[in-house]
Scaffold this motif. Sequence first.
Motif, PDB file in Angstrom:
ATOM      1  N   ALA A   6       0.833  -1.207   0.000  1.00 54.30           N
ATOM      2  CA  ALA A   6       0.000   0.000   0.000  1.00 54.30           C
ATOM      3  C   ALA A   6       0.866   1.255   0.000  1.00 54.30           C
ATOM      4  O   ALA A   6       0.571   2.236  -0.697  1.00 54.30           O
ATOM      5  CB  ALA A   6      -0.936   0.000   1.207  1.00 54.30           C
ATOM      6  N   LYS A   7       1.941   1.246   0.780  1.00 54.73           N
ATOM      7  CA  LYS A   7       2.832   2.411   0.848  1.00 54.73           C
ATOM      8  C   LYS A   7       3.525   2.644  -0.493  1.00 54.73           C
ATOM      9  O   LYS A   7       3.634   3.775  -0.964  1.00 54.73           O
ATOM     10  CB  LYS A   7       3.873   2.222   1.955  1.00 54.73           C
ATOM     11  CG  LYS A   7       3.364   2.519   3.353  1.00 54.73           C
ATOM     12  CD  LYS A   7       4.460   2.334   4.365  1.00 54.73           C
ATOM     13  CE  LYS A   7       4.323   3.229   5.555  1.00 54.73           C
ATOM     14  NZ  LYS A   7       4.146   4.605   5.346  1.00 54.73           N
ATOM     15  N   TYR A  45       2.456   1.767  -3.412  1.00 54.28           N
ATOM     16  CA  TYR A  45       1.485   2.137  -4.448  1.00 54.28           C
ATOM     17  C   TYR A  45       0.889   3.526  -4.210  1.00 54.28           C
ATOM     18  O   TYR A  45       0.876   4.369  -5.116  1.00 54.28           O
ATOM     19  CB  TYR A  45       0.380   1.083  -4.492  1.00 54.28           C
ATOM     20  CG  TYR A  45      -0.604   1.273  -5.619  1.00 54.28           C
ATOM     21  CD1 TYR A  45      -0.248   0.985  -6.934  1.00 54.28           C
ATOM     22  CD2 TYR A  45      -1.902   1.725  -5.371  1.00 54.28           C
ATOM     23  CE1 TYR A  45      -1.149   1.152  -7.980  1.00 54.28           C
ATOM     24  CE2 TYR A  45      -2.802   1.889  -6.405  1.00 54.28           C
ATOM     25  CZ  TYR A  45      -2.426   1.607  -7.706  1.00 54.28           C
ATOM     26  OH  TYR A  45      -3.324   1.784  -8.734  1.00 54.28           O
ATOM     27  N   TYR A  46       0.408   3.783  -2.981  1.00 55.43           N
ATOM     28  CA  TYR A  46      -0.325   5.013  -2.716  1.00 55.43           C
ATOM     29  C   TYR A  46       0.578   6.176  -2.303  1.00 55.43           C
ATOM     30  O   TYR A  46       0.275   7.341  -2.606  1.00 55.43           O
ATOM     31  CB  TYR A  46      -1.383   4.785  -1.625  1.00 55.43           C
ATOM     32  CG  TYR A  46      -2.532   3.927  -2.101  1.00 55.43           C
ATOM     33  CD1 TYR A  46      -3.505   4.439  -2.949  1.00 55.43           C
ATOM     34  CD2 TYR A  46      -2.636   2.591  -1.702  1.00 55.43           C
ATOM     35  CE1 TYR A  46      -4.562   3.646  -3.393  1.00 55.43           C
ATOM     36  CE2 TYR A  46      -3.684   1.798  -2.134  1.00 55.43           C
ATOM     37  CZ  TYR A  46      -4.646   2.330  -2.983  1.00 55.43           C
ATOM     38  OH  TYR A  46      -5.676   1.557  -3.421  1.00 55.43           O
ATOM     39  N   GLU A  47       1.670   5.905  -1.583  1.00 57.53           N
ATOM     40  CA  GLU A  47       2.517   6.988  -1.095  1.00 57.53           C
ATOM     41  C   GLU A  47       3.692   7.289  -2.028  1.00 57.53           C
ATOM     42  O   GLU A  47       4.050   8.452  -2.225  1.00 57.53           O
ATOM     43  CB  GLU A  47       3.019   6.671   0.319  1.00 57.53           C
ATOM     44  CG  GLU A  47       1.897   6.644   1.349  1.00 57.53           C
ATOM     45  CD  GLU A  47       2.408   6.418   2.768  1.00 57.53           C
ATOM     46  OE1 GLU A  47       3.631   6.200   2.951  1.00 57.53           O
ATOM     47  OE2 GLU A  47       1.574   6.449   3.705  1.00 57.53           O
ATOM     48  N   GLY A  62       3.723   6.133  -5.264  1.00 58.80           N
ATOM     49  CA  GLY A  62       3.190   6.269  -6.625  1.00 58.80           C
ATOM     50  C   GLY A  62       3.741   5.266  -7.614  1.00 58.80           C
ATOM     51  O   GLY A  62       3.662   5.487  -8.837  1.00 58.80           O
ATOM     52  N   THR A 102       3.809   1.908  -9.919  1.00 61.09           N
ATOM     53  CA  THR A 102       2.762   1.126 -10.580  1.00 61.09           C
ATOM     54  C   THR A 102       2.747  -0.282  -9.998  1.00 61.09           C
ATOM     55  O   THR A 102       3.720  -0.727  -9.353  1.00 61.09           O
ATOM     56  CB  THR A 102       3.001   1.042 -12.095  1.00 61.09           C
ATOM     57  OG1 THR A 102       4.207   0.280 -12.334  1.00 61.09           O
ATOM     58  CG2 THR A 102       3.133   2.428 -12.718  1.00 61.09           C
ATOM     59  N   GLN A 103       1.655  -1.004 -10.252  1.00 60.04           N
ATOM     60  CA  GLN A 103       1.576  -2.382  -9.773  1.00 60.04           C
ATOM     61  C   GLN A 103       2.665  -3.251 -10.404  1.00 60.04           C
ATOM     62  O   GLN A 103       3.220  -4.136  -9.750  1.00 60.04           O
ATOM     63  CB  GLN A 103       0.177  -2.956 -10.060  1.00 60.04           C
ATOM     64  CG  GLN A 103      -0.922  -2.300  -9.246  1.00 60.04           C
ATOM     65  CD  GLN A 103      -2.279  -2.940  -9.465  1.00 60.04           C
ATOM     66  OE1 GLN A 103      -2.366  -4.087  -9.885  1.00 60.04           O
ATOM     67  NE2 GLN A 103      -3.348  -2.196  -9.173  1.00 60.04           N
ATOM     68  N   LEU A 108      -3.531  -5.225  -2.658  1.00 54.87           N
ATOM     69  CA  LEU A 108      -4.115  -3.884  -2.512  1.00 54.87           C
ATOM     70  C   LEU A 108      -5.602  -3.959  -2.183  1.00 54.87           C
ATOM     71  O   LEU A 108      -6.115  -3.198  -1.354  1.00 54.87           O
ATOM     72  CB  LEU A 108      -3.902  -3.070  -3.799  1.00 54.87           C
ATOM     73  CG  LEU A 108      -2.470  -2.614  -4.067  1.00 54.87           C
ATOM     74  CD1 LEU A 108      -2.356  -2.036  -5.482  1.00 54.87           C
ATOM     75  CD2 LEU A 108      -2.032  -1.575  -3.039  1.00 54.87           C
ATOM     76  N   MET A 115      -7.504  -2.707   1.366  1.00 58.37           N
ATOM     77  CA  MET A 115      -8.679  -1.838   1.436  1.00 58.37           C
ATOM     78  C   MET A 115      -9.784  -2.485   2.267  1.00 58.37           C
ATOM     79  O   MET A 115     -10.410  -1.841   3.114  1.00 58.37           O
ATOM     80  CB  MET A 115      -9.181  -1.520   0.023  1.00 58.37           C
ATOM     81  CG  MET A 115     -10.262  -0.471  -0.025  1.00 58.37           C
ATOM     82  SD  MET A 115     -10.598   0.098  -1.703  1.00 58.37           S
ATOM     83  CE  MET A 115      -9.075   0.940  -2.102  1.00 58.37           C
ATOM     84  N   VAL A 123      -6.174   0.639   4.071  1.00 62.35           N
ATOM     85  CA  VAL A 123      -6.301   1.713   3.079  1.00 62.35           C
ATOM     86  C   VAL A 123      -7.736   2.226   3.096  1.00 62.35           C
ATOM     87  O   VAL A 123      -8.688   1.445   3.057  1.00 62.35           O
ATOM     88  CB  VAL A 123      -5.951   1.208   1.660  1.00 62.35           C
ATOM     89  CG1 VAL A 123      -6.249   2.283   0.618  1.00 62.35           C
ATOM     90  CG2 VAL A 123      -4.497   0.797   1.595  1.00 62.35           C
ATOM     91  N   VAL A 163     -10.247   5.145   1.166  1.00 66.22           N
ATOM     92  CA  VAL A 163     -10.356   6.063   0.039  1.00 66.22           C
ATOM     93  C   VAL A 163     -11.323   7.177   0.411  1.00 66.22           C
ATOM     94  O   VAL A 163     -12.456   6.925   0.822  1.00 66.22           O
ATOM     95  CB  VAL A 163     -10.853   5.345  -1.229  1.00 66.22           C
ATOM     96  CG1 VAL A 163     -11.057   6.341  -2.364  1.00 66.22           C
ATOM     97  CG2 VAL A 163      -9.862   4.269  -1.638  1.00 66.22           C
TER      98      VAL A 163
END
Length: 316
Positions: free
Chosen positions: A11-12, A14-16, A18, A20-21, A39, A43, A48, A50
């Motif tokens: 998660a870090k 991907y979301y922090e 940026g 890609t998978q 991921l 969630m 995670v 949103v």
Amino acid sequence: MYSKQEMIKVAKLYYELGLTQKQIAEQLSYSRPTISRILEAAMKSGIVEVNIRYSLDSVDYLSKQLQQRFDLKKAFVAPVFVNKADLIMADVGKALANYLYDICQENDILGVSWGKTLTCVADHLQPKKVPSMQIVQLNGGVAQNSFATGSMTILEHFSKNFDADAHLLYAPTIVDSEEIAHVLMTDSNLQRVIALGKKANIAVFGIGRPSYDSVLYQAGYFKEDSYQTLLKKGAVGDICSRYYKIDGSLVDQNLNKRTIGLQLDELQQKEHAIAIAVGTEKAQAVLGALRGKFLSTLFVDEYLAKEIIHLDQAMK
């Protein structure tokens, strides 16, 4: 099942950061579908969250039509971004909660009803300290069975967010006879709360429709045969547990005398009589309320607004 450490790490990245998978998969020596599933698990587990930030602006041309056609003080029409009932209700409820934040001030008396839409409004309230304000329940909310009407929770939410005293109308909303209603009304506490509801300068209420899914039916206030009788008499909607026809007139005077709480004509005297409704199935209920002039401010969704206008045009 993936470990908490795995979910946090992915998660870090991907979301922090940026990434890609595909980049994360290469870095951690996982397949890309595995990263996608991690991921999703992050969630679902709450690691995670949103939060989609957007302004809620009324659909202007529909708001103006409703205001002019029904002589309203204000009409807010929430745009429908995704045609899902829960999402639509959340947007309309949030819009009304924001409006209450703006208009509520010192020494106001805010009367609230209960139901699914009022629960949604309560859930979206923003904290605003108005300690001299008073919150009062407009209609009885004690169920006839084990089903919870949610009236107490709604009142508590309003009281907590406005830091104001709450006054519970601890009684059934409909009783078996006019005589029982009369006896209940001799109780000094009920008299005090109902009198405060009459004094309220702001009233917030949902517009219900006769349905076996309605809170009133599920709470045990009607048997199936009596509910069918109500429908045959022309009931299209209810406000504060009081039923009316498409022209805004009361359906049943005896039922009205057995109902505990604010009378519909008393809503016409309020500085702010604010109604909320969601879903095209509520069109007749809202139109009846508008024709009865029970509200001065209306919060609805885009689809319902169009259906109300269409129905009014067709009936004229």
